[in-house]
Design a protein around this motif. Structure first.
Motif, PDB file in Angstrom:
ATOM      1  N   GLY A 102     -16.925  15.267 -15.197  1.00 49.20           N
ATOM      2  CA  GLY A 102     -15.980  15.293 -14.091  1.00 49.20           C
ATOM      3  C   GLY A 102     -14.975  14.171 -14.189  1.00 49.20           C
ATOM      4  N   HIS A 103     -14.129  14.101 -13.187  1.00 48.94           N
ATOM      5  CA  HIS A 103     -13.035  13.136 -13.172  1.00 48.94           C
ATOM      6  C   HIS A 103     -13.499  11.733 -12.784  1.00 48.94           C
ATOM      7  N   LEU A 104     -12.841  10.772 -13.378  1.00 51.50           N
ATOM      8  CA  LEU A 104     -13.012   9.372 -13.013  1.00 51.50           C
ATOM      9  C   LEU A 104     -12.278   9.153 -11.696  1.00 51.50           C
ATOM     10  N   ASP A 105     -12.975   8.591 -10.720  1.00 51.72           N
ATOM     11  CA  ASP A 105     -12.340   8.282  -9.430  1.00 51.72           C
ATOM     12  C   ASP A 105     -11.582   6.960  -9.518  1.00 51.72           C
ATOM     13  N   ASP A 106     -10.548   6.821  -8.720  1.00 57.02           N
ATOM     14  CA  ASP A 106      -9.783   5.579  -8.669  1.00 57.02           C
ATOM     15  C   ASP A 106     -10.712   4.426  -8.303  1.00 57.02           C
ATOM     16  N   GLY A 107     -10.673   3.348  -9.054  1.00 49.14           N
ATOM     17  CA  GLY A 107     -11.490   2.176  -8.772  1.00 49.14           C
ATOM     18  C   GLY A 107     -12.911   2.261  -9.315  1.00 49.14           C
ATOM     19  N   GLU A 108     -13.257   3.339  -9.979  1.00 50.74           N
ATOM     20  CA  GLU A 108     -14.617   3.551 -10.483  1.00 50.74           C
ATOM     21  C   GLU A 108     -14.650   3.242 -11.984  1.00 50.74           C
ATOM     22  N   ASN A 109     -15.722   2.588 -12.444  1.00 49.51           N
ATOM     23  CA  ASN A 109     -15.809   2.365 -13.880  1.00 49.51           C
ATOM     24  C   ASN A 109     -16.423   3.590 -14.553  1.00 49.51           C
ATOM     25  N   LEU A 110     -16.225   3.687 -15.855  1.00 48.61           N
ATOM     26  CA  LEU A 110     -16.609   4.881 -16.612  1.00 48.61           C
ATOM     27  C   LEU A 110     -18.106   5.168 -16.568  1.00 48.61           C
ATOM     28  N   LEU A 111     -18.928   4.155 -16.698  1.00 47.81           N
ATOM     29  CA  LEU A 111     -20.379   4.368 -16.702  1.00 47.81           C
ATOM     30  C   LEU A 111     -20.881   4.855 -15.354  1.00 47.81           C
ATOM     31  N   ARG A 112     -20.370   4.255 -14.299  1.00 42.07           N
ATOM     32  CA  ARG A 112     -20.765   4.683 -12.953  1.00 42.07           C
ATOM     33  C   ARG A 112     -20.331   6.137 -12.708  1.00 42.07           C
ATOM     34  N   ALA A 113     -19.154   6.507 -13.198  1.00 43.70           N
ATOM     35  CA  ALA A 113     -18.669   7.881 -13.048  1.00 43.70           C
ATOM     36  C   ALA A 113     -19.573   8.863 -13.785  1.00 43.70           C
ATOM     37  N   ALA A 114     -20.028   8.501 -14.976  1.00 40.65           N
ATOM     38  CA  ALA A 114     -20.912   9.377 -15.751  1.00 40.65           C
ATOM     39  C   ALA A 114     -22.233   9.613 -15.026  1.00 40.65           C
ATOM     40  N   VAL A 115     -22.794   8.557 -14.459  1.00 38.96           N
ATOM     41  CA  VAL A 115     -24.055   8.675 -13.714  1.00 38.96           C
ATOM     42  C   VAL A 115     -23.835   9.516 -12.454  1.00 38.96           C
ATOM     43  N   ARG A 116     -22.750   9.245 -11.730  1.00 38.52           N
ATOM     44  CA  ARG A 116     -22.458   9.974 -10.487  1.00 38.52           C
ATOM     45  C   ARG A 116     -22.247  11.454 -10.748  1.00 38.52           C
ATOM     46  N   GLU A 117     -21.404  11.783 -11.727  1.00 40.51           N
ATOM     47  CA  GLU A 117     -21.107  13.188 -12.005  1.00 40.51           C
ATOM     48  C   GLU A 117     -22.364  13.960 -12.413  1.00 40.51           C
ATOM     49  N   THR A 118     -23.212  13.338 -13.226  1.00 37.47           N
ATOM     50  CA  THR A 118     -24.437  14.017 -13.646  1.00 37.47           C
ATOM     51  C   THR A 118     -25.337  14.297 -12.448  1.00 37.47           C
ATOM     52  N   LEU A 119     -25.496  13.329 -11.576  1.00 34.13           N
ATOM     53  CA  LEU A 119     -26.318  13.528 -10.382  1.00 34.13           C
ATOM     54  C   LEU A 119     -25.724  14.609  -9.481  1.00 34.13           C
ATOM     55  N   GLU A 120     -24.419  14.548  -9.236  1.00 32.22           N
ATOM     56  CA  GLU A 120     -23.782  15.520  -8.341  1.00 32.22           C
ATOM     57  C   GLU A 120     -23.834  16.946  -8.870  1.00 32.22           C
ATOM     58  N   GLU A 121     -23.755  17.096 -10.192  1.00 31.97           N
ATOM     59  CA  GLU A 121     -23.693  18.440 -10.768  1.00 31.97           C
ATOM     60  C   GLU A 121     -25.047  19.016 -11.155  1.00 31.97           C
ATOM     61  N   THR A 122     -26.064  18.156 -11.330  1.00 32.30           N
ATOM     62  CA  THR A 122     -27.352  18.654 -11.828  1.00 32.30           C
ATOM     63  C   THR A 122     -28.558  18.249 -10.999  1.00 32.30           C
TER      64      THR A 122
END
Length: 162
Positions: free
Chosen positions: A45-65
């Motif tokens: 998924g998309h990187l949110d403004d102000g979010e670092n890449l690793l946190r985005a990867a963890v967040r997107e995986t949790l939200e989608e799976t």
């Protein structure tokens, strides 16, 4: 050229993150509806403004799976022009380990289900893959690519890892 027109002429790609989550010969995939068709992708998924890449990867995986993951390696950066919307995409791909699953967690809108598939099953999906970056990332993992996470850095406030 005015500051406004200069800013509007700057190319702004979609910045996305994705995770290759392997469990034996199987990979965590997302079955989702996009533009009226059913497609398959890694958790991404998309990187949110102000979010670092690793946190985005963890967040997107949790939200989608519904899976909590631990990001272990950086696989690379892939650039592509989307056939869905015609715009540029810059995707940061990671390898992660599945830690825990919450089967009761609601998944993001459009996500039908998370499913574990082999590389052969994923390749057999053909044009039902959301992008060519799906197999590119898995093949990087299978080829042994394991770049260190410290190849990436963030000057944003807060820790790099959640």
């Amino acid at each position: 050229m005015s500051a406004t027109s200069a800013a509007s002429s700057v190319w702004r790609p979609h910045v996305t993150v994705a995770c290759v989550v392997a469990r034996g010969p199987h990979y965590l995939m997302v079955e989702e509806e996009v533009g009226g068709r059913l497609v398959y992708n890694q958790p991404a998924g998309h990187l949110d403004d102000g979010e670092n890449l690793l946190r985005a990867a963890v967040r997107e995986t949790l939200e989608e799976t519904g899976w909590t993951i631990e990001v272990e390696h950086f696989l690379g950066v892939h650039q592509w022009r989307s056939t869905e919307h015609g715009e540029g995409v810059v995707r940061f791909s990671f390898a992660a380990r599945a830690v825990a699953h919450d089967a009761h967690r609601p998944l993001d809108a459009g996500i039908r289900r998370a499913v574990w598939l082999t590389r052969a099953e994923i390749a057999a999906l053909g044009d039902r893959l959301r992008s060519p970056m799906v197999l590119l990332s898995i093949d990087a993992w299978l080829a042994g690519r394991r770049l260190p996470l410290d190849a990436l850095s963030s000057l944003l406030a807060g820790p790099d890892l959640p």
